[in-house]
Structure formats: C-alpha cells, structure tokens
Design a protein around this motif. Structure first.
Motif, PDB file in Angstrom:
ATOM      1  N   TYR A 188      35.107  41.934  35.327  1.00 26.84           N
ATOM      2  CA  TYR A 188      35.102  41.808  33.863  1.00 26.84           C
ATOM      3  C   TYR A 188      34.028  42.713  33.261  1.00 26.84           C
ATOM      4  O   TYR A 188      34.268  43.408  32.264  1.00 26.84           O
ATOM      5  N   ALA A 189      32.860  42.732  33.872  1.00 22.28           N
ATOM      6  CA  ALA A 189      31.772  43.580  33.373  1.00 22.28           C
ATOM      7  C   ALA A 189      32.146  45.051  33.463  1.00 22.28           C
ATOM      8  O   ALA A 189      31.906  45.826  32.530  1.00 22.28           O
ATOM      9  N   ILE A 190      32.773  45.444  34.581  1.00 24.05           N
ATOM     10  CA  ILE A 190      33.190  46.840  34.738  1.00 24.05           C
ATOM     11  C   ILE A 190      34.268  47.198  33.728  1.00 24.05           C
ATOM     12  O   ILE A 190      34.247  48.269  33.115  1.00 24.05           O
ATOM     13  N   GLY A 191      35.240  46.281  33.522  1.00 27.31           N
ATOM     14  CA  GLY A 191      36.304  46.542  32.556  1.00 27.31           C
ATOM     15  C   GLY A 191      35.781  46.650  31.145  1.00 27.31           C
ATOM     16  O   GLY A 191      36.203  47.522  30.367  1.00 27.31           O
ATOM     17  N   THR A 192      34.861  45.778  30.777  1.00 25.53           N
ATOM     18  CA  THR A 192      34.263  45.827  29.434  1.00 25.53           C
ATOM     19  C   THR A 192      33.513  47.129  29.215  1.00 25.53           C
ATOM     20  O   THR A 192      33.628  47.769  28.169  1.00 25.53           O
ATOM     21  N   LEU A 193      32.735  47.536  30.223  1.00 31.95           N
ATOM     22  CA  LEU A 193      31.998  48.785  30.132  1.00 31.95           C
ATOM     23  C   LEU A 193      32.933  49.978  30.039  1.00 31.95           C
ATOM     24  O   LEU A 193      32.710  50.893  29.233  1.00 31.95           O
ATOM     25  N   SER A 194      34.008  49.962  30.823  1.00 32.22           N
ATOM     26  CA  SER A 194      34.969  51.071  30.776  1.00 32.22           C
ATOM     27  C   SER A 194      35.650  51.146  29.437  1.00 32.22           C
ATOM     28  O   SER A 194      35.874  52.232  28.885  1.00 32.22           O
ATOM     29  N   ALA A 246      46.647  34.157  50.927  1.00 34.60           N
ATOM     30  CA  ALA A 246      46.759  33.537  49.607  1.00 34.60           C
ATOM     31  C   ALA A 246      45.462  33.693  48.826  1.00 34.60           C
ATOM     32  O   ALA A 246      45.472  33.982  47.613  1.00 34.60           O
ATOM     33  N   ASN A 247      44.335  33.506  49.494  1.00 31.77           N
ATOM     34  CA  ASN A 247      43.042  33.666  48.837  1.00 31.77           C
ATOM     35  C   ASN A 247      42.872  35.087  48.303  1.00 31.77           C
ATOM     36  O   ASN A 247      42.465  35.293  47.153  1.00 31.77           O
ATOM     37  N   ASP A 248      43.193  36.069  49.131  1.00 32.58           N
ATOM     38  CA  ASP A 248      43.085  37.464  48.693  1.00 32.58           C
ATOM     39  C   ASP A 248      44.078  37.775  47.581  1.00 32.58           C
ATOM     40  O   ASP A 248      43.767  38.552  46.667  1.00 32.58           O
ATOM     41  N   GLY A 249      45.284  37.196  47.681  1.00 34.75           N
ATOM     42  CA  GLY A 249      46.275  37.439  46.644  1.00 34.75           C
ATOM     43  C   GLY A 249      45.818  36.950  45.285  1.00 34.75           C
ATOM     44  O   GLY A 249      45.927  37.657  44.274  1.00 34.75           O
ATOM     45  N   ILE A 250      45.292  35.742  45.237  1.00 33.53           N
ATOM     46  CA  ILE A 250      44.785  35.192  43.976  1.00 33.53           C
ATOM     47  C   ILE A 250      43.588  35.995  43.490  1.00 33.53           C
ATOM     48  O   ILE A 250      43.535  36.442  42.340  1.00 33.53           O
ATOM     49  N   LEU A 251      42.614  36.161  44.368  1.00 39.92           N
ATOM     50  CA  LEU A 251      41.343  36.741  43.958  1.00 39.92           C
ATOM     51  C   LEU A 251      41.442  38.209  43.574  1.00 39.92           C
ATOM     52  O   LEU A 251      40.962  38.617  42.512  1.00 39.92           O
ATOM     53  N   SER A 252      42.079  39.019  44.434  1.00 43.34           N
ATOM     54  CA  SER A 252      42.135  40.451  44.134  1.00 43.34           C
ATOM     55  C   SER A 252      43.016  40.742  42.928  1.00 43.34           C
ATOM     56  O   SER A 252      42.667  41.568  42.074  1.00 43.34           O
ATOM     57  N   THR A 253      44.141  40.042  42.808  1.00 42.74           N
ATOM     58  CA  THR A 253      45.032  40.279  41.675  1.00 42.74           C
ATOM     59  C   THR A 253      44.411  39.781  40.382  1.00 42.74           C
ATOM     60  O   THR A 253      44.475  40.460  39.343  1.00 42.74           O
ATOM     61  N   ALA A 254      43.813  38.586  40.412  1.00 38.71           N
ATOM     62  CA  ALA A 254      43.160  38.062  39.213  1.00 38.71           C
ATOM     63  C   ALA A 254      42.001  38.952  38.789  1.00 38.71           C
ATOM     64  O   ALA A 254      41.814  39.225  37.591  1.00 38.71           O
ATOM     65  N   SER A 255      41.213  39.426  39.758  1.00 35.32           N
ATOM     66  CA  SER A 255      40.090  40.300  39.428  1.00 35.32           C
ATOM     67  C   SER A 255      40.578  41.607  38.806  1.00 35.32           C
ATOM     68  O   SER A 255      39.990  42.109  37.835  1.00 35.32           O
ATOM     69  N   LEU A 256      41.647  42.163  39.375  1.00 40.03           N
ATOM     70  CA  LEU A 256      42.227  43.390  38.824  1.00 40.03           C
ATOM     71  C   LEU A 256      42.716  43.165  37.397  1.00 40.03           C
ATOM     72  O   LEU A 256      42.452  43.974  36.490  1.00 40.03           O
ATOM     73  N   ILE A 257      43.412  42.059  37.176  1.00 35.86           N
ATOM     74  CA  ILE A 257      43.932  41.742  35.845  1.00 35.86           C
ATOM     75  C   ILE A 257      42.793  41.543  34.852  1.00 35.86           C
ATOM     76  O   ILE A 257      42.840  42.053  33.723  1.00 35.86           O
ATOM     77  N   VAL A 258      41.764  40.806  35.261  1.00 34.28           N
ATOM     78  CA  VAL A 258      40.630  40.560  34.362  1.00 34.28           C
ATOM     79  C   VAL A 258      39.937  41.869  34.000  1.00 34.28           C
ATOM     80  O   VAL A 258      39.580  42.097  32.838  1.00 34.28           O
ATOM     81  N   GLY A 259      39.753  42.746  34.980  1.00 36.15           N
ATOM     82  CA  GLY A 259      39.104  44.019  34.706  1.00 36.15           C
ATOM     83  C   GLY A 259      39.904  44.899  33.763  1.00 36.15           C
ATOM     84  O   GLY A 259      39.355  45.483  32.820  1.00 36.15           O
ATOM     85  N   VAL A 260      41.227  44.968  33.984  1.00 39.64           N
ATOM     86  CA  VAL A 260      42.085  45.789  33.106  1.00 39.64           C
ATOM     87  C   VAL A 260      42.170  45.175  31.719  1.00 39.64           C
ATOM     88  O   VAL A 260      42.088  45.879  30.697  1.00 39.64           O
ATOM     89  N   ALA A 261      42.317  43.848  31.646  1.00 34.73           N
ATOM     90  CA  ALA A 261      42.412  43.182  30.342  1.00 34.73           C
ATOM     91  C   ALA A 261      41.113  43.309  29.556  1.00 34.73           C
ATOM     92  O   ALA A 261      41.129  43.439  28.324  1.00 34.73           O
ATOM     93  N   ALA A 262      39.976  43.300  30.250  1.00 32.56           N
ATOM     94  CA  ALA A 262      38.682  43.424  29.576  1.00 32.56           C
ATOM     95  C   ALA A 262      38.492  44.801  28.953  1.00 32.56           C
ATOM     96  O   ALA A 262      37.690  44.966  28.034  1.00 32.56           O
TER      97      ALA A 262
END
Length: 231
Positions: free
Chosen positions: A221-227, A24-40
């Motif tokens: 988020y920083a990587i997504g913004t830079l990309s 559950a921890n990995d599901g929340i964290l990895s998916t949220a991080s992926l979403i934040v990076g793509v959305a950024a």
C-alpha cells in the motif's frame, strides 16, 4: 479379544497439507497485496482486476513449477539412495543384515532379538526394511512431485480468487481497505483450518499468517501510494 479400531495419524496429511496451505496462503497474500498496491496508486477497477488476474495465473503456475522441481529433486535423491541400497544388498546381504541388526540394538533391542528381527525383515522385503530403518524413508514421507504441484497450483488459484471477488463487490474508492480487511479475514480462517487439520494450536496458526499478511499489504500500500503520487 476385541478388535482394535484402526488409528488415523495426522502425519499422513503432512505432504499434501503443506502444499495446499502454502498455496492458498500465497494465493490470498500475494494477490491481495498486488491488488492493494495497484488500487493505492489510484488505478480504476478494470486495471486492478487485470493486475489481480495476471497475478493469480502467474502465481499458480509459479507455485506448480516450484513445487514440482523441488519435490522432483527430493524424489531423485530418494531413488538414488534406493539404487545404491539395492547394489549393497546384492553385493553383501550378510553385512546388510548385520547393519540392520545394529540399528535395532541402538533402538533398545538385545543383540539376539535384533538379529532375529533383522533376518525376518530381510527375508520379507530387504529393500523396504533398509529404506525405512536405515534411510528413514516410508510411504508417508515419499516425494510426490505431481501431487505437490497440482495441490499448490489449485490452492493458490482458490486463495487468489477470494481477494479478486472482493474487488468485484467493494466500491472502487474503498478497494485498498476492503481487500486488506477481507484478505486478513481469509488468512485467519486459513490459519485456523490448517492448524486444526494438522492437529496444532488454531490461535497460533491464525496469528502467524495474519501478522505477515498485514505487514505485506501495508508495504505494498505504501509503495502504491508513493507511485501514484510521484508517477
């Protein structure tokens, strides 16, 4: 003499609880991080959803495969140890009885009582006695590959569904902030729930998971913004 109530020990939850909380921890964290990076990176909602769903499916399968392989290796080791112990019991039962008695002496029994206990346990179930007291194996700690794999995959999918639901509800312009905030709240709740289920400190569990979650999402988020700026 009144009958004692059966005791319920938290250690019996250790196997499935570890796999479920980790998933559950990995599901929340990895998916949220992926979403934040793509959305950024200024992606639209559909692209963010596709990325999130792909991450959920891939992550759940990866967790299941990883847990199955890892716990299967433990199971293979346990079976190899039991096979060797069976051979030793068949070849030298007297020596194995003495070995078991020595274990009990080291734990505090006097030699005569240790020898008596060893003989009685050997007569009841020699392999179980040696597995438990010589090898440290028991029902609670036994490896269960399929259970671990299913627990990890299911809990990962449930965890990943939470940030995905946030994507559907939050405005597109606020996705990075909304998903990050929701994910941190989910992680804190998971940390508290996992700590309480395991009988440990709830605050420590919440702080531990939210710290690493915040760090992971800040980096993506920083990587997504830079990309989004460079590409």
């Amino acid at each position: 003499m009144p009958m004692r109530h059966p005791e319920h020990h938290l250690l019996s939850r250790a196997g499935w609880l570890r796999a479920a909380v980790l998933g559950a921890n990995d599901g929340i964290l990895s998916t949220a991080s992926l979403i934040v990076g793509v959305a950024a990176a200024d992606a639209d909602r559909s692209a963010v959803l596709i990325a999130g769903i792909a991450g959920m499916v891939a992550g759940a399968m990866s967790m299941a495969a990883g847990e199955y392989v890892s716990v299967s290796s433990q199971s293979d080791t346990e079976e190899a140890e039991l096979t060797r112990e069976r051979s030793e019991l068949a070849a030298d039962p007297v020596g194995e009885t003495e070995e078991l008695a020595e274990i009990y002496v080291k734990r505090g029994l006097d030699p005569a009582l240790a020898a008596q206990v060893a003989r009685q346990l050997m007569a009841a179930d020699a392999l179980e006695a040696h597995a438990r007291d010589e090898l440290g194996m028991n029902e609670i700690t036994a490896a269960r590959p399929v259970q671990a794999a299913l627990s990890s995959a299911a809990s990962f999918a449930v965890g990943a569904a939470l940030p995905l639901a946030t994507v559907l509800l939050a405005p597109t312009s606020a996705l990075p902030v909304a998903v990050s905030a929701a994910a941190l709240a989910f992680l804190a709740l998971l940390g508290v729930a996992g700590a309480k289920a395991g009988g440990s400190d709830a605050m420590k569990g919440a702080v531990r998971v939210t710290f690493w979650g915040a760090l992971a999402m800040a980096l993506t988020y920083a990587i997504g913004t830079l990309s989004g700026t460079v590409l």
